[in-house]
Structure formats: structure tokens, C-alpha cells
Design a protein around this motif. Structure first.
Motif, PDB file in Angstrom:
ATOM      1  N   GLN A   8       0.865  -1.171  -0.347  1.00 31.12           N
ATOM      2  CA  GLN A   8      -0.235   0.356  -0.078  1.00 31.12           C
ATOM      3  C   GLN A   8       0.750   1.731  -0.045  1.00 31.12           C
ATOM      4  OE1 GLN A   8      -1.208  -1.922   2.977  1.00 31.12           O
ATOM      5  NE2 GLN A   8      -2.148  -3.036   1.869  1.00 31.12           N
ATOM      6  N   SER A   9       0.333   2.502  -0.640  1.00 33.26           N
ATOM      7  CA  SER A   9       1.242   3.362  -0.478  1.00 33.26           C
ATOM      8  C   SER A   9       0.610   4.929  -1.242  1.00 33.26           C
ATOM      9  CB  SER A   9       2.270   3.241  -1.971  1.00 33.26           C
ATOM     10  OG  SER A   9       1.642   3.006  -3.377  1.00 33.26           O
ATOM     11  N   LEU A  10       0.950   5.539  -0.391  1.00 36.37           N
ATOM     12  CA  LEU A  10       0.531   7.055  -0.967  1.00 36.37           C
ATOM     13  C   LEU A  10       1.856   8.259  -1.161  1.00 36.37           C
ATOM     14  CD1 LEU A  10      -1.799   9.175  -0.043  1.00 36.37           C
ATOM     15  CD2 LEU A  10      -0.653   9.519   2.113  1.00 36.37           C
ATOM     16  N   THR A  11       1.294   8.472  -3.057  1.00 33.76           N
ATOM     17  CA  THR A  11       2.163   8.791  -3.305  1.00 33.76           C
ATOM     18  C   THR A  11       1.835   9.658  -4.135  1.00 33.76           C
ATOM     19  OG1 THR A  11       3.071   6.407  -4.183  1.00 33.76           O
ATOM     20  CG2 THR A  11       3.073   9.198  -5.383  1.00 33.76           C
ATOM     21  N   TYR A  12       2.221  11.693  -3.815  1.00 36.64           N
ATOM     22  CA  TYR A  12       2.303  13.180  -4.143  1.00 36.64           C
ATOM     23  C   TYR A  12       3.105  13.046  -5.062  1.00 36.64           C
ATOM     24  CZ  TYR A  12       1.541  18.274  -4.434  1.00 36.64           C
ATOM     25  OH  TYR A  12       1.607  19.284  -4.696  1.00 36.64           O
ATOM     26  N   VAL A  13       2.398  13.296  -6.558  1.00 34.65           N
ATOM     27  CA  VAL A  13       3.129  13.550  -7.279  1.00 34.65           C
ATOM     28  C   VAL A  13       3.005  14.718  -8.502  1.00 34.65           C
ATOM     29  CG1 VAL A  13       1.174  12.257  -8.751  1.00 34.65           C
ATOM     30  CG2 VAL A  13       4.069  12.309 -10.114  1.00 34.65           C
ATOM     31  N   THR A  14       4.198  15.801  -9.025  1.00 36.53           N
ATOM     32  CA  THR A  14       3.899  16.232  -9.751  1.00 36.53           C
ATOM     33  C   THR A  14       5.052  15.717 -11.221  1.00 36.53           C
ATOM     34  OG1 THR A  14       5.697  17.604  -9.094  1.00 36.53           O
ATOM     35  CG2 THR A  14       3.067  18.075  -8.128  1.00 36.53           C
ATOM     36  N   ASP A  15       3.448  16.476 -11.587  1.00 34.51           N
ATOM     37  CA  ASP A  15       4.825  16.234 -13.404  1.00 34.51           C
ATOM     38  C   ASP A  15       4.094  17.278 -14.156  1.00 34.51           C
ATOM     39  OD1 ASP A  15       2.461  15.953 -14.326  1.00 34.51           O
ATOM     40  OD2 ASP A  15       2.910  14.236 -15.551  1.00 34.51           O
ATOM     41  N   ARG A  16       5.146  17.654 -15.358  1.00 32.41           N
ATOM     42  CA  ARG A  16       4.480  18.061 -16.240  1.00 32.41           C
ATOM     43  C   ARG A  16       5.539  17.905 -17.702  1.00 32.41           C
ATOM     44  NH1 ARG A  16       9.443  23.233 -16.328  1.00 32.41           N
ATOM     45  NH2 ARG A  16      11.031  22.282 -16.246  1.00 32.41           N
ATOM     46  N   SER A  17       4.766  17.975 -18.308  1.00 28.14           N
ATOM     47  CA  SER A  17       4.781  17.329 -19.949  1.00 28.14           C
ATOM     48  C   SER A  17       4.408  18.615 -20.843  1.00 28.14           C
ATOM     49  CB  SER A  17       4.357  15.854 -20.515  1.00 28.14           C
ATOM     50  OG  SER A  17       2.839  16.651 -20.346  1.00 28.14           O
ATOM     51  N   ARG A  18       5.571  18.591 -22.512  1.00 27.23           N
ATOM     52  CA  ARG A  18       5.306  19.326 -23.753  1.00 27.23           C
ATOM     53  C   ARG A  18       5.862  18.180 -24.980  1.00 27.23           C
ATOM     54  NH1 ARG A  18      10.059  23.962 -22.688  1.00 27.23           N
ATOM     55  NH2 ARG A  18      11.917  22.443 -22.710  1.00 27.23           N
ATOM     56  N   PHE A  19       5.348  19.136 -25.989  1.00 27.19           N
ATOM     57  CA  PHE A  19       6.050  18.781 -26.912  1.00 27.19           C
ATOM     58  C   PHE A  19       6.864  19.333 -27.910  1.00 27.19           C
ATOM     59  CE2 PHE A  19       1.815  16.134 -27.597  1.00 27.19           C
ATOM     60  CZ  PHE A  19       2.405  15.378 -27.619  1.00 27.19           C
ATOM     61  N   GLN A  20       8.202  19.192 -28.081  1.00 24.25           N
ATOM     62  CA  GLN A  20       9.288  20.110 -28.372  1.00 24.25           C
ATOM     63  C   GLN A  20       9.868  21.637 -27.652  1.00 24.25           C
ATOM     64  OE1 GLN A  20       8.517  20.055 -32.758  1.00 24.25           O
ATOM     65  NE2 GLN A  20       8.884  17.780 -32.977  1.00 24.25           N
ATOM     66  N   GLU A  21       8.995  22.341 -28.318  1.00 28.63           N
ATOM     67  CA  GLU A  21       9.222  23.442 -27.718  1.00 28.63           C
ATOM     68  C   GLU A  21       8.099  24.411 -27.086  1.00 28.63           C
ATOM     69  OE1 GLU A  21      12.325  24.176 -26.950  1.00 28.63           O
ATOM     70  OE2 GLU A  21      13.100  22.782 -27.475  1.00 28.63           O
ATOM     71  N   GLU A  22       6.479  23.499 -26.926  1.00 27.26           N
ATOM     72  CA  GLU A  22       5.464  24.284 -26.786  1.00 27.26           C
ATOM     73  C   GLU A  22       6.096  24.675 -24.643  1.00 27.26           C
ATOM     74  OE1 GLU A  22       2.886  21.342 -27.994  1.00 27.26           O
ATOM     75  OE2 GLU A  22       3.100  22.096 -29.551  1.00 27.26           O
ATOM     76  N   ASP A  23       4.591  25.090 -24.160  1.00 27.79           N
ATOM     77  CA  ASP A  23       4.547  25.933 -23.194  1.00 27.79           C
ATOM     78  C   ASP A  23       4.273  23.790 -21.728  1.00 27.79           C
ATOM     79  OD1 ASP A  23       4.204  28.340 -23.534  1.00 27.79           O
ATOM     80  OD2 ASP A  23       2.819  28.734 -24.003  1.00 27.79           O
TER      81      ASP A  23
END
Length: 589
Positions: A371-386
């Protein structure tokens, strides 16, 4: 002095030559069915002395005269008690020929079996079930063939049923096997004496200098006064061996019938180093070149806490992390706190993720529950997009069961697992979602040395807004452990700009056959099918077929595959195919 030594050597040589000259040559022929002939030819004294060169005529007569008795005794061990034996010794050229014509007669069957259980065990509330257990494990029922080896094994088998649970001083008080050659039947009788009832006592630990004794004490699943069982001792030994603190462990109880109460349990350990550093380099077709650094400290703050730092750099993915794991308490869960940063650039999609996880895990009888409790933040983009940013506080439950005949290179068995995760909007989470995932991998032996591997996985995410779900909790497919013939995680939602987005649904299935070629090499053929999509209505499975080779290294199979991805047909009915090669090391579960 030198002359005397030469004389001594000369006399020794003359004596040896005189003994050799006294020997005679002879041949031994055993005329019997092949199993009997082999048994007698390998065990008769007259055969063993044949090539010694030290048997004279008088000794040959004695060996020949003793042979029929030896033959009868050897046949009796195999269940033949009424043999007919004809022995001849006759001249042959410059030597002699010993001939033994053997008819073993009928096999002896077991006519009756009597088992008795006496001693303090008769006062136990489970006396009758324990007697029934001894009878149940007894391997020589009425009508079975009687052999000496089978008789000895059966007595030990019955005794073992007592030794493992509360009565480690049990013994065979009396045993009798009465054979009646006239009717070819044997009557068996065994009396077991349980000896006193034992209970377990305190731990006596030796070999500790770096680590606290509490590590060993917390691993014990029994308390002083609990009934003695071999399983309790084996569980403690296995638990300690699975910990990184020790390089060797031996657990024993002091068995003295005169002192059966609270017997001390001796635990002898050899400590592993307090710190360990490992480096690794490698290459995989999915993620390219790889280098890693792993540092571990096994006694943080002198409390037996496990600390770790990991840096793993690959061409398409880079990872850095650190964590703390607390020692387990008996069969209870092991708790850990881990941080991991991951950056990847796969299928034209660049992603960065921070993950902080509090987890508890327990492994018992090949089943791991987490059992686990996970706090995750992520960000993604295509090439040079925001950058597109997301966050979630995810609660997860997972279950994995392994049943394999070999952990490194399995031929038979299975690995089954499932995971259920979810997050609620507003609790450090951008959107509500629930994720379900399951995987099965089955191994089957084919013929004498071949093997078939069947693998399947399926997953689905239910979410209010897919774009707000951290991408690592969605699905893509493709690569060495998924659908071969396609690049790593290249199967998903095509966005029209050359990139592939993860989807909410995923399914793959694989069938592979491996055939031995020479020594550690095997050839393989396989077909994979699967993919990922936003929903099942738009799901289109892709197929990969190919061949490969496997080299069985000490750390697992080294696999090299060449596969053709047989893509979907275009509007003109033409199939878009592509070729890819895949490389991996170790069995993938």
C-alpha cells in the motif's frame, strides 16, 4: 645411509612384484535381467577385487563361495526374497571364469502395516490428528513393493512428521519388518516415541557488532513459551537472510530432552558491510545507453534504518532518488519513504516528474502486498511548446504472486499481479481519477527442454479530465517488454505532430516459444499484439512478429530480438510495416 635406503627400496620392489605375481586373472559373468545384472556387477566383492592383481587362487575360492550370500542380500534390498542362484567357477585359458545365473523370483509385497505413537504426545489434545498425520504421510501402503530403501525412507518420513512440530526429540523406539518368502509378503511394524513437548525460549544472538540486536528480535514471529516448530525457526532464518544487514544466518534450537521448556534459540549471524556502493553500465534497445550509481547505508543513526541514493542515467530517461526504509517487525509490513525525480524524452514527448512516496509492503509465501500514498507533480510538453503541469495525491494498493521453478530463468510457473489506484480532486489533486491495472505471465515446459511464455496485461483509467492526470498513471505500449516491432512507448494516441500521448486504456498479449539449440543458447519465435488508446471504442491493437536468440547468463536470459511491426492498413489497403530490434537482460515480470 644412502646404501641402506637403496636396499630398502629394492626389497620393497621385489616384495611388490612377488605379490603381483601371486595374483591370478579371472572374469565374472552375471546372467540376469539388466537391472539385476547391473546391481550385482557394481556391488559384488568378487567384481571389485577382479582388477586388483592381488587375488590368488585361495582368495578367489573364498570370494566365489561368498558371492551367493551377497547376491541374496543385494536382491533382498530390492524386494526379492526367494531368488534362485547357480554359481560356477571354471578354468578359462590362463585364468578362471566365475558365472552366476540369477532368477530373482517374485517381488515381495507389503501385507500389513502397524504404526503406534507413544510418549507424552498421547496427552496432547490433538493426539489423534497427529497419529492420523503420521499414517497419512506413511508412503508404504498395503500392496506396495517392499524394498529396504523404501522401508528406511518410510520410517524417517513418519518420524519427520513428529520432529517438525513440538516434539523435536522424537525417535523410533522399535521397528520390525517380518518377511514371509513363502507368500512373498512383508508385515511392517513401527513404534514412535514422541519424547517431551518442547517450547521455544529466548534468542541468543552472536555475531553482532555493527547493528542493533533489535533487528533480529523484531524479525522473530514467536515469543518465549510458544510451541516449538521447525517452521518458526525457518521463517526467522529466511527473514534475516532477506535483510541486507547479514551475509549469512544460522538459526538453531538447543534440543535437550532433559530441558524441553523454553529452549534457547541460537542465532549466529555474519554481518554485511555497513555501506555499499555499486556502479553499472549497460545498453537496452528501449532506452539506449545506461549508467547507474547506487549507494546504500545499512545503519542510519545507528538504528538499523536503511538509506539509499540512486542515480540512473539513460539516453531517453534519467532518474535520481533517495529513500529510507525502516526494519520490519515480524510478519508486519516494512515501511519506507522515497523521493524520485525522473526526466524522459520519449515519442517526441518531454516529461519531468517529482514523486514522494510513503509505502508499506509485506512478502509472505511468495505473495507481496503493498500500500502506498504518493504525491506526484509532473509537467510535459511537445518539443518547444509550453509546459502542461499536473499534480495528484494517489492512494494505491497492489498484489503480486510469484510461483516459479527458477527465479532467474523460469521454465514453469506464473507471476500474477494487480494494482488499484485513485485520487480525489481538491486533495492536492487536479482531477478525480481511478486507475486499474493487471498483468499475468505464465511459463509452460514443452517437451524435454522447450518452453512457452504467455504474457498479458490490461489497464484502464477513469477520469474527469484526462489531461489533468499525471502521465505516468496513464498508458502507452510498445518496446521489448510490450509489443515488439515498435519503439519504446510508441503505441498510444497520435497527436498529429509526430508525438504519442498516453491513453486511458491499454491491453497487450504475447506468445513466445523458446527451443534449446546448444548449451546455454535458445532460439525464440514470438507474436505480440496490443496498444493503448483514449477509450475502448477507438482502441486498435497492433501486431508484432519476430524471431530472437536467448543466452542464459548467470543473472538471467540475455535476449536479442528482430521483430516486424505489422501496422494497420491505410485507405488503399496497404499495410504499414516496420522492422525493429530489441535487446534486454533478465526475465521481465
Amino acid at each position: 645411509m644412502l646404501v641402506k635406503n637403496y636396499k630398502l627400496i629394492l626389497l620393497s620392489c621385489l616384495f611388490a612384484n612377488s605379490v603381483w605375481a601371486a595374483g591370478i586373472e579371472y572374469r565374472v559373468d552375471v546372467e540376469a535381467a539388466e537391472p539385476i545384472r547391473k546391481l550385482l556387477s557394481e556391488n559384488l566383492d568378487i567384481v571389485r577385487w577382479r582388477d586388483s592383481g592381488m587375488v590368488d587362487r585361495e582368495q578367489l575360492d573364498r570370494l566365489h563361495a561368498a558371492a551367493p550370500r551377497e547376491i541374496a542380500e543385494l536382491l533382498a534390498t530390492q524386494g526379492y526374497f526367494s531368488p534362485k542362484i547357480e554359481a560356477k567357477l571354471r578354468p578359462e585359458g590362463n585364468g578362471w571364469q566365475a558365472i552366476y545365473q540369477v532368477e530373482p523370483g517374485p517381488l515381495t509385497e507389503i501385507g500389513d502395516v502397524t504404526l503406534r505413537l507413544n510418549g507424552p504426545i498421547r496427552d496432547e489434545p490433538d493426539y489423534r490428528p497427529r497419529l492420523a498425520e503420521v499414517i497419512e504421510v506413511w508412503p508404504l501402503p498395503t500392496g506396495a513393493i517392499f524394498t529396504q530403501q523404501g522401508w528406511d525412507n518410510a520410517k524417517r518420513r513418519g518420524l519427520q512428521a513428529l520432529l517438525i512440530d513440538r516434539f523435536p526429540a522424537a525417535r523410533i523406539a522399535n521397528s520390525r519388518a517380518q518377511v514371509d518368502p513363502a507368500v512373498q509378503q512383508a508385515e511392517l511394524e513401527v513404534e514412535y516415541d514422541s519424547g517431551p513437548r518442547f517450547t521455544l525460549g529466548e534468542l541468543r544472538i552472536s555475531g553482532l557488532s555493527r547493528y542493533p540486536a533489535a533487528i533480529v528480535e523484531r524479525a522473530a514471529r514467536f515469543r518465549p513459551g510458544d510451541p516449538y516448530t521447525q517452521q518458526a525457526l525457518l521463517d526467522l532464518q529466511r527473514e534475516l537472510r532477506n535483510l541486507p544487514y547479514f551475509s549469512s544466518v544460522l538459526v538453531e534450537a538447543e534440543i535437550d530432552p532433559a530441558r524441553p521448556d523454553r529452549v534457547p534459540v541460537r542465532v549466529d549471524v555474519t554481518e554485511a558491510p555497513r555501506q555499499a556502493v555499486s556502479f553499472g553500465i549497460g545498453y537496452g534497445s528501449d532506452k539506449g545507453e545506461r549508467g547507474s550509481l547506487d549507494y546504500r547505508h545499512h545503519n542510519l543513526f545507528k538504528r538499523g534504518w536503511l538509506g539509499s541514493v540512486l542515480i540512473d542515467v539513460e539516453k531517453r530517461e534519467q532518474t535520481a532518488g533517495a529513500g529510507i526504509q525502516w526494519p520490519p517487525v515480524g510478519q508486519e509490513f516494512r515501511y519506507s519513504l522515497n523521493y524520485k525525480y525522473t526526466h524522459s524524452d520519449v515519442a517526441e514527448l518531454e516529461e519531468s516528474e517529482n514523486r514522494l512516496t510513503l509505502q508499506r509492503a509485506r512478502e509472505r509465501n511468495g505473495i507481496t502486498v503493498e500500500q502506498s500514498l504518493t504525491y506526484v507533480t509532473d509537467r510535459s510538453r511537445f518539443q518547444e511548446e509550453d509546459w502542461l503541469k499536473r499534480r495528484a495525491l494517489v492512494l494505491s494498493q497492489s498484489w503480486t504472486r510469484k510461483r516459479l521453478d527458477d527465479e532467474v530463468d523460469p521454465r514453469r510457473g506464473s507471476v500474477l499481479s494487480w494494482q488499484l489506484s485513485g485520487a480525489l480532486k481538491g486533495l492536492l489533486t487536479d482531477t478525480n481519477f481511478m486507475r486499474a491495472y493487471s498483468r499475468a505471465q505464465l511459463y509452460f515446459g514443452v517437451g524435454e527442454r522447450g518452453r512457452a511464455i504467455v504474457r498479458g496485461e490490461i489497464g484502464q483509467v477513469l477520469a474527469d479530465k484526462t489531461s489533468d492526470v499525471p502521465s505516468d498513471w496513464l498508458f502507452r505500449a510498445g518496446g521489448a517488454g510490450s509489443v515488439r516491432g515498435y519503439d519504446y512507448q510508441r503505441l498510444g494516441i497520435e497527436d498529429g505532430r509526430g508525438g504519442v500521448l498516453p491513453g486511458r486504456v491499454m491491453s497487450t498479449v504475447s506468445l513466445e516459444y523458446q527451443h534449446p539449440v546448444v548449451e546455454r543458447w535458445r532460439a525464440a519465435v514470438f507474436v505480440d499484439r496490443g496498444g493503448a488508446a483514449d477509450r475502448w471504442e477507438t482502441f486498435k491493437a497492433q501486431t508484432g512478429v519476430g524471431v530472437g536468440v536467448r543466452w542464459i547468463s548467470p543473472v538471467g536470459p540475455l535476449a536479442f530480438d528482430v521483430a516486424q511491426g505489422r501496422g494497420s492498413r491505410n485507405e488503399a489497403g496497404e499495410r504499414r510495416t516496420q522492422w525493429r530490434w530489441h535487446f534486454s537482460l533478465g526475465a521481465t515480470f
